[in-house]
Scaffold this motif. Structure first.
Motif, mmCIF file in Angstrom:
data_model
loop_
_atom_site.group_PDB
_atom_site.id
_atom_site.type_symbol
_atom_site.label_atom_id
_atom_site.label_comp_id
_atom_site.label_asym_id
_atom_site.label_seq_id
_atom_site.Cartn_x
_atom_site.Cartn_y
_atom_site.Cartn_z
ATOM 1 N N PRO A 97 -48.681 -3.540 -78.854
ATOM 2 C CA PRO A 97 -49.372 -4.695 -79.427
ATOM 3 C C PRO A 97 -48.584 -5.308 -80.577
ATOM 4 C CG PRO A 97 -50.327 -2.668 -80.238
ATOM 5 C CD PRO A 97 -49.319 -2.264 -79.191
ATOM 6 N N GLN A 98 -48.906 -6.549 -80.885
ATOM 7 C CA GLN A 98 -48.258 -7.191 -82.029
ATOM 8 C C GLN A 98 -48.730 -6.583 -83.340
ATOM 9 O OE1 GLN A 98 -48.926 -11.422 -81.743
ATOM 10 N NE2 GLN A 98 -48.207 -11.528 -79.630
ATOM 11 N N ARG A 99 -50.009 -6.202 -83.384
ATOM 12 C CA ARG A 99 -50.555 -5.626 -84.594
ATOM 13 C C ARG A 99 -51.442 -4.424 -84.255
ATOM 14 N NH1 ARG A 99 -47.393 -8.785 -86.175
ATOM 15 N NH2 ARG A 99 -47.590 -10.345 -87.851
ATOM 16 N N VAL A 100 -51.341 -3.383 -85.076
ATOM 17 C CA VAL A 100 -52.183 -2.194 -84.951
ATOM 18 C C VAL A 100 -52.963 -2.018 -86.251
ATOM 19 C CG1 VAL A 100 -52.258 0.309 -84.663
ATOM 20 C CG2 VAL A 100 -50.606 -1.051 -83.341
ATOM 21 N N ILE A 101 -54.284 -1.961 -86.136
ATOM 22 C CA ILE A 101 -55.155 -1.620 -87.262
ATOM 23 C C ILE A 101 -55.574 -0.163 -87.085
ATOM 24 C CG2 ILE A 101 -57.271 -2.167 -88.515
ATOM 25 C CD1 ILE A 101 -57.234 -4.914 -87.139
ATOM 26 N N LEU A 102 -55.481 0.620 -88.143
ATOM 27 C CA LEU A 102 -55.829 2.038 -88.073
ATOM 28 C C LEU A 102 -56.919 2.355 -89.087
ATOM 29 C CD1 LEU A 102 -55.259 5.037 -87.205
ATOM 30 C CD2 LEU A 102 -53.542 5.095 -89.044
ATOM 31 N N SER A 103 -57.886 3.172 -88.675
ATOM 32 C CA SER A 103 -58.860 3.765 -89.593
ATOM 33 C C SER A 103 -58.960 5.249 -89.283
ATOM 34 C CB SER A 103 -60.236 3.108 -89.447
ATOM 35 O OG SER A 103 -60.228 1.785 -89.942
ATOM 36 N N VAL A 104 -58.936 6.067 -90.310
ATOM 37 C CA VAL A 104 -59.074 7.516 -90.170
ATOM 38 C C VAL A 104 -60.199 7.950 -91.100
ATOM 39 C CG1 VAL A 104 -57.977 9.765 -90.426
ATOM 40 C CG2 VAL A 104 -56.630 7.814 -89.626
ATOM 41 N N ASP A 105 -61.309 8.383 -90.529
ATOM 42 C CA ASP A 105 -62.484 8.747 -91.326
ATOM 43 C C ASP A 105 -63.091 10.034 -90.798
ATOM 44 O OD1 ASP A 105 -63.000 5.971 -92.721
ATOM 45 O OD2 ASP A 105 -62.842 5.507 -90.590
ATOM 46 N N ARG A 106 -63.678 10.814 -91.701
ATOM 47 C CA ARG A 106 -64.621 11.814 -91.232
ATOM 48 C C ARG A 106 -65.820 11.057 -90.672
ATOM 49 N NH1 ARG A 106 -65.397 14.264 -95.640
ATOM 50 N NH2 ARG A 106 -67.456 13.464 -96.137
ATOM 51 N N LEU A 107 -66.411 11.575 -89.602
ATOM 52 C CA LEU A 107 -67.533 10.897 -88.967
ATOM 53 C C LEU A 107 -68.758 11.036 -89.867
ATOM 54 C CD1 LEU A 107 -67.796 9.263 -86.411
ATOM 55 C CD2 LEU A 107 -68.611 11.290 -85.230
ATOM 56 N N ALA A 134 -57.349 -8.978 -77.911
ATOM 57 C CA ALA A 134 -56.766 -7.788 -77.290
ATOM 58 C C ALA A 134 -56.013 -8.256 -76.043
ATOM 59 C CB ALA A 134 -57.863 -6.804 -76.909
ATOM 60 N N PRO A 135 -54.836 -7.706 -75.739
ATOM 61 C CA PRO A 135 -54.224 -6.519 -76.362
ATOM 62 C C PRO A 135 -53.217 -6.836 -77.461
ATOM 63 C CG PRO A 135 -53.048 -7.029 -74.364
ATOM 64 C CD PRO A 135 -54.119 -8.087 -74.506
ATOM 65 N N GLU A 136 -53.121 -8.112 -77.897
ATOM 66 C CA GLU A 136 -52.159 -8.425 -78.954
ATOM 67 C C GLU A 136 -52.457 -7.646 -80.248
ATOM 68 O OE1 GLU A 136 -53.697 -10.651 -77.139
ATOM 69 O OE2 GLU A 136 -52.178 -11.889 -76.154
ATOM 70 N N THR A 137 -53.756 -7.440 -80.517
ATOM 71 C CA THR A 137 -54.182 -6.637 -81.668
ATOM 72 C C THR A 137 -55.107 -5.539 -81.168
ATOM 73 O OG1 THR A 137 -54.047 -8.536 -83.163
ATOM 74 C CG2 THR A 137 -55.396 -6.666 -83.880
ATOM 75 N N VAL A 138 -54.914 -4.320 -81.657
ATOM 76 C CA VAL A 138 -55.796 -3.214 -81.288
ATOM 77 C C VAL A 138 -56.243 -2.493 -82.548
ATOM 78 C CG1 VAL A 138 -54.725 -2.878 -79.029
ATOM 79 C CG2 VAL A 138 -53.921 -1.539 -80.978
ATOM 80 N N LEU A 139 -57.437 -1.932 -82.467
ATOM 81 C CA LEU A 139 -57.965 -1.077 -83.534
ATOM 82 C C LEU A 139 -57.968 0.365 -83.046
ATOM 83 C CD1 LEU A 139 -59.526 -0.433 -86.193
ATOM 84 C CD2 LEU A 139 -61.635 -1.012 -84.960
ATOM 85 N N VAL A 140 -57.351 1.247 -83.815
ATOM 86 C CA VAL A 140 -57.403 2.685 -83.543
ATOM 87 C C VAL A 140 -58.344 3.303 -84.569
ATOM 88 C CG1 VAL A 140 -56.114 4.841 -83.410
ATOM 89 C CG2 VAL A 140 -55.053 2.704 -82.627
ATOM 90 N N GLN A 141 -59.464 3.816 -84.100
ATOM 91 C CA GLN A 141 -60.452 4.445 -84.969
ATOM 92 C C GLN A 141 -60.465 5.946 -84.717
ATOM 93 O OE1 GLN A 141 -62.900 3.362 -87.527
ATOM 94 N NE2 GLN A 141 -62.677 5.590 -87.679
ATOM 95 N N ALA A 159 -59.701 -2.594 -76.377
ATOM 96 C CA ALA A 159 -59.651 -3.322 -77.649
ATOM 97 C C ALA A 159 -59.757 -2.358 -78.819
ATOM 98 C CB ALA A 159 -60.773 -4.350 -77.707
ATOM 99 N N VAL A 160 -60.505 -1.259 -78.623
ATOM 100 C CA VAL A 160 -60.649 -0.202 -79.624
ATOM 101 C C VAL A 160 -60.291 1.129 -78.978
ATOM 102 C CG1 VAL A 160 -62.205 1.014 -81.184
ATOM 103 C CG2 VAL A 160 -62.503 -1.441 -80.817
ATOM 104 N N HIS A 161 -59.397 1.843 -79.590
ATOM 105 C CA HIS A 161 -59.062 3.192 -79.142
ATOM 106 C C HIS A 161 -59.756 4.163 -80.094
ATOM 107 C CE1 HIS A 161 -55.771 2.091 -76.282
ATOM 108 N NE2 HIS A 161 -55.808 0.993 -77.022
ATOM 109 N N TYR A 162 -60.730 4.879 -79.579
ATOM 110 C CA TYR A 162 -61.544 5.771 -80.412
ATOM 111 C C TYR A 162 -61.180 7.213 -80.111
ATOM 112 C CZ TYR A 162 -65.660 8.233 -82.195
ATOM 113 O OH TYR A 162 -66.494 9.085 -82.853
ATOM 114 N N LEU A 163 -60.827 7.959 -81.151
ATOM 115 C CA LEU A 163 -60.375 9.341 -81.004
ATOM 116 C C LEU A 163 -61.211 10.225 -81.916
ATOM 117 C CD1 LEU A 163 -56.581 8.482 -81.264
ATOM 118 C CD2 LEU A 163 -57.809 9.011 -79.162
ATOM 119 N N SER A 164 -62.048 11.062 -81.336
ATOM 120 C CA SER A 164 -62.898 11.964 -82.103
ATOM 121 C C SER A 164 -62.266 13.345 -82.089
ATOM 122 C CB SER A 164 -64.308 12.004 -81.513
ATOM 123 O OG SER A 164 -65.130 12.887 -82.253
#
Length: 465
Positions: A262-272, A296-303, A340-345
């Motif tokens: 993607p052109q841009r990746v936004i990342l968030s890393v949090d305890r649930l 999407a898919p130019e920008t994606v959010l990884v949560q 559009a959102v890649h969610y990893l628990s």
């Protein structure tokens, strides 16, 4: 046996649960966790750590980990439910985080909180050498300082609260508010993350206990208890070195490729956790997609949602809501094979986490309330290339230090949307002077500086007593 001159007392031992169950012990380092914070301070030092091993009932034999001696406190299933899940995380945690969720009160939880705190105090009294420094950690153990002082008045006792300390109108809701304050005042030094927490504490002890408070601390019953703000930090040098490794740089490139370049990746890393603002962030991102301001898919959010406390009903409900919302966003705005959102628990190891930081153009750290948030500092340290953008909640303790970040009010969805767009529009290959300033700050104010500052203040508080 009294043989420890530095004793850390914390709710949990800093060991990996799964590995420990197989008789293999390694330091438990999760983003933002207490073990992660104290690891560089204690590693290979003559220190003892007292805590629960994570499994109800008898504790298996423990060995030293990274040179730190581990001393278990055994808890039953009832202890865990009523002390940890109950009073600590269903009564105190909501009140200390601005009542984002309603606090729940049960008398048996308070009884368990007292019982378990006494158990930790007894264990510390057993192992601490004469005149030792005992450093009690966080909201789970606020009664321990006074209990321990009763047992061992020779000890130098510090208490540090890692979470926010609430304003009086919230704390006053606690049925046992006086007992909590008296418990904390058993310490010689009470440390908080930010100065407004010190202010809140002073207001409460003068109102509830009729104590005297000034810039030096609290006077009550012939004793003076020092207070202060000591913003916790990270091992900046360790994260910089890790993020500079060739394997991390390669892994970051692989991650972007796996995301579809993607052109841009936004990342968030949090305890649930409902205090982390995950739902507000997903709402803002959904609206950006719906408005066509990002695609999407130019920008994606990884949560990344690190699991934990899932036996507490409020946290379990949050997990379900987050998973449903991620599914809706991907159903509406993704396409076959493209999310559009890649969610990893899951929990990532340090190398994987550093690669995620290096892969992200924008780091979104937008808690509704947070004592500090070390993930924000880790991202800044990991960007050894000088690039990247940090979107940071005004209500994270880190915002008082990382003032050059893109600061947002996480409750203001429109503001979060506009700020994300502003951060996304920055050139990802252009070194950021704002990031450089933040990196300089956390190099100077790293975890070792935090520990030195606190322990020096504790020695001064105990001098001449």
């Amino acid at each position: 046996m009294r043989d420890a001159s530095l004793v850390v007392v914390a709710s949990r031992l800093p060991i990996n649960d799964a590995a420990a169950s197989e008789g293999v012990f390694e330091w438990r380092r999760t983003p933002g966790g207490l073990g992660e914070a104290l690891h560089p301070v204690l590693i290979n030092k003559p220190a003892t750590w007292i805590g629960w091993a994570g499994t109800p009932g008898p504790t298996p034999p423990l060995i030293d980990v990274d040179g730190v001696h581990l001393v278990p406190v055994e808890l039953s299933e009832e202890d865990f439910q009523d002390h940890y899940e109950g009073f600590a995380n269903s009564t105190l945690w909501p009140l200390y985080h601005d009542a984002v969720e309603p606090a729940v009160h049960h008398r048996r939880w308070w009884e368990a909180y007292q019982r378990v705190n006494q158990r930790y105090a007894d264990r510390a009294a057993e192992v601490a050498a004469p005149g030792a420094v005992v450093w009690v950690q966080d909201y789970h153990l606020q009664l321990v300082p006074a209990m321990l002082r009763e047992l061992r008045p020779d000890l130098r006792i510090g208490f540090f609260l890692h979470v926010p300390f609430p304003p009086p109108e919230l704390f006053m809701q606690l049925p046992r508010r006086a007992e909590i304050l008296f418990g904390m005042l058993g310490a010689d030094l009470i440390g908080f993350q930010r100065s407004h927490a010190v202010h809140n504490f002073h207001l409460l002890v003068t109102k509830v206990l009729c104590a005297t408070a000034d810039e030096h601390g609290i006077s009550l019953g012939g004793r003076t208890v020092r207070t202060g703000a000591f913003p916790i930090s990270i091992d900046t040098a360790e994260m910089e070195a890790l993020a500079s490794r060739d394997e991390v740089v390669r892994k970051a490139a692989e991650l972007r490729a796996d995301l579809g370049d993607p052109q841009r990746v936004i990342l968030s890393v949090d305890r649930l956790d409902y205090t982390k603002g995950i739902e507000h962030r997903l709402k803002a991102y959904r609206e950006l997609l719906a408005d066509g301001r990002v695609k999407a898919p130019e920008t994606v959010l990884v949560q990344v949602g690190i699991p934990g406390r899932e036996r507490v009903e409020q946290f379990r409900q949050l997990r379900d809501r987050v998973e449903r919302e991620v599914g809706r966003i991907n159903g509406d705005f993704g396409r076959l094979g493209v999310a559009a959102v890649h969610y990893l628990s899951q929990v990532f190891d340090r190398t994987e986490l550093a690669a995620l930081y290096r892969a992200a153009d924008v780091m979104a750290v937008t808690p509704l309330r947070d004592g500090m948030n070390l993930v924000a500092k880790e991202y800044v340290a990991a960007r050894v290339d000088g690039c990247g953008a940090l979107v940071l909640s005004e209500f994270a303790g880190a915002a008082a230090e990382l003032t050059q970040a893109y600061l947002v009010n996480p409750h203001d969805v429109e503001g979060v949307k506009d700020t994300l767009i502003e951060a996304l529009q920055a050139d990802p290959a252009e070194p950021s002077p704002q990031l450089a300033a933040m990196r300089a700050h956390i190099r100077e104010h790293d975890i070792q500086a935090w520990a030195r500052s606190y322990l020096t203040a504790l020695e001064a508080a105990c001098a001449g007593r």
